[in-house]
Design an enzyme around this catalytic site. Structure first.
Site, PDB file in Angstrom:
ATOM      1  N   GLU A  50       0.811  -1.226   0.000  1.00 55.73           N
ATOM      2  CA  GLU A  50       0.000   0.000   0.000  1.00 55.73           C
ATOM      3  C   GLU A  50       0.842   1.274   0.000  1.00 55.73           C
ATOM      4  OE1 GLU A  50      -0.600  -2.635   1.919  1.00 55.73           O
ATOM      5  OE2 GLU A  50      -2.726  -3.166   1.798  1.00 55.73           O
ATOM      6  N   PHE A  74     -11.714  -7.320  13.601  1.00 56.49           N
ATOM      7  CA  PHE A  74     -10.634  -7.788  12.728  1.00 56.49           C
ATOM      8  C   PHE A  74     -10.287  -6.711  11.698  1.00 56.49           C
ATOM      9  CE2 PHE A  74      -9.327 -10.031   8.778  1.00 56.49           C
ATOM     10  CZ  PHE A  74      -8.089 -10.451   9.244  1.00 56.49           C
ATOM     11  N   GLN A  75      -9.022  -6.454  11.543  1.00 55.87           N
ATOM     12  CA  GLN A  75      -8.507  -5.432  10.626  1.00 55.87           C
ATOM     13  C   GLN A  75      -9.113  -4.057  10.888  1.00 55.87           C
ATOM     14  OE1 GLN A  75      -8.521  -6.961   6.521  1.00 55.87           O
ATOM     15  NE2 GLN A  75      -6.468  -7.736   6.916  1.00 55.87           N
ATOM     16  N   LYS A  88     -17.764  -0.581   5.968  1.00 57.10           N
ATOM     17  CA  LYS A  88     -18.234  -1.502   4.932  1.00 57.10           C
ATOM     18  C   LYS A  88     -19.750  -1.431   4.745  1.00 57.10           C
ATOM     19  CE  LYS A  88     -17.444  -6.147   3.161  1.00 57.10           C
ATOM     20  NZ  LYS A  88     -16.888  -7.483   3.437  1.00 57.10           N
ATOM     21  N   MET A  90      24.490   8.626   2.353  1.00 55.76           N
ATOM     22  CA  MET A  90      24.346   9.877   3.097  1.00 55.76           C
ATOM     23  C   MET A  90      24.560   9.649   4.592  1.00 55.76           C
ATOM     24  SD  MET A  90      24.083  12.990   2.349  1.00 55.76           S
ATOM     25  CE  MET A  90      23.152  13.608   0.958  1.00 55.76           C
TER      26      MET A  90
END
Lengths: 581, 193
Positions: A48, A110-111, A160, A478
């Site tokens: 993502e 969940f999630q 949802k 760096m």
């Protein structure tokens, strides 16, 4: 209409052509709608974070809003780095995140993650849609907020059940945002005073930034016109590169920590500074107490909170860079302003003196590829092509900014504010989607590349011929450079051990791997990379201990720049400087 | 990076915001995220019809920081208007306190006498306690609380400062399309914004 259908319709009405996303339980209804309508192209990323960077690359190279679609919980949290990156660099992105159904919010379902809570400080604005009736309005408003004023990322969190709920559609022109009304035109009194000050300047400098790019190509044209009309020197920030063609003799190069000697000295010695669409970032100003001590400062910015934040200015102008430049040019012409030619000639003579130091010169090497040389050759071979450059973060990024010249805006995509390693490769993917026939090159370091290399798989899937041009010095360069400079050469954990064979890696993903180990192979590898119609990893083995110069050591001011290793030995970083990032 | 040789000033800032979920978190997050001070913050809906809330913040910082705070507040999407009452002219500010004091005998009578001087009202009473209600500026409330604390065991609840500019100008007027009654609450939700 179902919520999911409304989302698709709103995306179409907003002119969205492509969405970068990754499915999951909470967003399945949207994916179902995508499947059924086939109205918007979906690019399936492999992580993502990469979806957001790809949307950023898409947005920055086209001027449109980039769109992201991810699921709840881990989908949303993985997107956070990209959102923060877009916030820092003012990139318009709309990110749709799934959420557990409203009746489960707060239940540790969940999630589930508190997405609006997590993303509140790293977005320009965010929404949690809890009423089906609000959905269409929120969708349209999100695009308005993302793209108006100072652009930025907007999150819409979508439970949802809202995606299944039946709700009415509202057309975009029915939605009016009453509270957020950024000022576009500059105050005409302030513009007039600014032009008077610019006309009277003896040692003026234009200092342009990413705001010029965000304001659209017209702003860059007007900036160039103003610079040419006045004949004044101009410098650009990392984010502003391309706003003025690199070939213009008035262009002094980038300024700031790894900017040119002449740009930084001109900033330090100027008497009038015209800052347009830049924000006096700490990478640019160096030590504030010695920043342009004798300059009257004009600051044009669309974000009032950027004004007088780090540096107190004399004439602040809130407005869009393009609109204000248009106003300035109109006043300049109407008043028949003329620069003070005698003073300007003297000023250019000083600048030419600094230029004569040739701060970007390097000694060619026959045995080992110098990173500066590699970028220079890449530039020579691609300068006349339809080419877009992205970068990762680190030494290679600064070398790219120094040695690659840009003739127009929207050709240069880099993570400036946040400094996100792993930005460039997925960003290049987004650029390639927007410009399928262009040559898109991610100038990378080997360490940064490893952070989002999974996107090779996405590129293979969609036949995106992105080129990763890796300056492989086997160090987090760096980090190593700062350890050398500030920590007595104790190279703690900055060596890139156990690197993969990048040629085989490209092969494993169905791309093409190339390698150059000595200067004599460099040109052939670049040529072949350009010729290859597939994704390419070009592994360029460069000198390992090369450092990035010139440099303003942290805590130092513009006139305390060091040009190379010889200077570095003489000057120790101050204690105050050591604590700075 | 802000210059520190400038004087620290205290300012009272009034902010008109959309009354929507998370708006207070945005304002508070801005202060904590950027390291600004909050001395007092009050919030309440002031316009049910248009779902507007007014937040009054008392903050302190250098003039540059105060300017930043206002600019940062102004660019929040649900913010309609920001006014620096301290800068824009004279204003009145008030705070309400509920002070419970537990004591007996002579001290109880003295508490009542002082309450009378301060124009505090006893709004609850038992044989060994009072709850006083008192409004005034912050200094007056502080003084009252100090006196009470000397006379018994004390518990204090304060609202924080609300403020409004003096004079006839309306900085953030209520917007009413029609003067009379409005429809039920449900239809006047955040949808107007």
């Amino acid at each position: 209409m179902s919520g999911a259908a409304i989302i698709l319709k709103a995306l179409q009405d907003q002119g969205v052509e492509v969405v970068f996303g990754y499915p999951g339980g909470a967003v399945l209804p949207i994916y179902d709608e995508l499947f059924k309508t086939n109205a918007v192209r979906h690019i399936l990323v492999r992580h993502e974070q990469a979806a957001v960077h790809a949307a950023e690359g898409y947005a920055r190279s086209t001027g449109k809003v980039g769109v992201v679609l991810v699921t709840s919980g881990p989908g949303a949290t993985n997107a956070v780095t990209g959102l923060t990156d877009a916030l820092m660099d003012s990139i318009p992105v709309v990110c749709l995140t799934g959420q557990v159904p409203t009746h489960l919010i707060g239940n540790d379902a969940f999630q589930e993650a508190d997405t609006t809570g997590i993303t509140r400080p790293c977005t320009k604005h965010n929404y949690l849609v809890k009423e089906p009736g609000q959905l269409a309005r929120v969708m349209h408003e999100a695009f308005y907020v993302a793209s108006h004023g100072r652009p930025g990322p907007v999150v819409i969190d979508l439970p949802k059940d809202i995606l299944f709920a039946d709700c009415p559609y509202v057309e975009a022109d029915q939605v009016e945002t009453k509270s957020y009304r950024p000022q576009v035109k500059g105050d005409s009194d302030a513009v007039e005073r600014a032009v008077d000050l610019i006309a009277k300047a003896k040692r003026p400098i234009f200092y342009g930034g990413g705001g010029l790019i965000n304001a659209g190509p017209k702003a860059s044209r007007l900036f160039t016109e103003f610079v040419r009309k006045t004949g004044y020197p101009a410098t650009l920030t990392l984010m502003g590169l391309g706003a003025l063609p690199y070939t213009d003799k008035r262009f002094l190069g980038m300024l700031g920590m790894h900017g040119t000697f002449e740009a930084n000295w001109a900033m330090h010695e100027c008497d009038v500074m015209v800052c347009i669409g830049a924000r006096f970032d700490d990478r640019v100003t160096g030590r504030l107490s010695d920043f342009a001590p004798n300059a009257k400062k004009i600051h044009v910015d669309i974000d009032p909170s950027s004004i007088n934040k780090n540096v107190a200015v004399d004439i602040p102008i809130v407005g869009d860079a393009g609109s204000v430049l248009e106003q300035m040019l109109a006043v300049w012409k109407a008043k028949g302003c003329k620069p003070d030619e005698a003073a300007l000639a003297k000023w250019w003579k000083m600048i030419d003196g600094w230029r004569a130091r040739k701060c970007l010169a390097y000694r060619p090497d026959d045995d080992v590829i110098l990173p500066q040389h590699a970028i220079r050759r890449l530039f020579e071979k691609t300068r006349d092509m339809d080419c877009y450059i992205t970068t990762e973060v680190g030494q290679h990024q600064m070398w790219a900014a120094q040695y690659y010249g840009f003739s127009e805006p929207n050709r240069w995509m880099t993570s400036g504010g946040l400094g996100t390693m792993g930005y460039g490769f997925p960003a290049a993917m987004g650029v390639q989607i927007a410009h399928p026939d262009a040559l898109v090159i991610d100038i990378a370091g080997e360490a940064s590349f490893l952070m989002n290399m999974q996107e090779l798989s996405t590129m293979r899937q969609y036949n995106l011929p992105v080129k990763a041009f890796i300056l492989n010095n086997q160090w987090m360069g760096m980090v190593r450079q700062w350890q050398e400079l500030v920590h007595g050469g104790r190279y703690s954990e900055s060596y890139s051990a156990a690197l993969p064979d990048f040629v085989k890696l490209a092969d494993a993903f169905g791309g093409v791997g190339l390698r150059a180990t000595k200067p004599s192979e460099l040109d052939d590898v670049i040529d072949e990379m350009i010729r290859t119609p597939q994704p390419v990893i070009a592994d360029i083995l460069v000198k390992q201990d090369e450092n990035c110069f010139p440099m303003i050591p942290s805590g130092a001011a513009h006139h305390e720049m060091i040009l190379g290793p010889e200077d570095q030995a003489e000057r120790r970083t101050s204690e105050e400087g050591m604590v700075l990032v | 990076m802000i210059k520190t040789d400038m004087p620290i000033e205290r300012h009272t800032i009034a902010v008109l915001v959309a009354n929507e979920p998370g708006v207070l978190a945005r304002v508070i997050g801005l202060f904590s995220g950027r390291g600004y001070n909050i001395e007092s913050l009050t919030v309440s809906e002031v316009d049910e019809v248009n779902a507007r809330s007014r937040i009054t913040i008392v903050t302190s910082g250098t003039p540059m920081v105060i300017e930043q705070i206002k600019a940062q507040l102004s660019r929040l999407v649900p913010v309609y208007d920001v006014h620096d009452l301290t800068l824009e002219g004279p204003h009145v500010s008030r705070e309400l306190a509920l002070v419970k004091i537990r004591n007996v005998g002579e001290q109880r009578i003295e508490a009542l006498r002082i309450a009378d001087t301060f124009r505090a009202r006893a709004i609850d009473s038992t044989l060994e306690s009072f709850v006083f209600e008192l409004t005034g500026d912050t200094g007056k409330l502080d003084a009252f609380v100090d006196l009470m604390a000397a006379l018994g065991d004390v518990e204090v609840s304060r609202t924080g400062v609300v403020a409004i500019a003096r004079g006839s100008d309306l900085q953030m007027p209520l917007v009413r399309k029609k003067p009379a009654r409005r429809k039920s609450k449900a239809s006047a939700g955040a949808g107007d914004d």
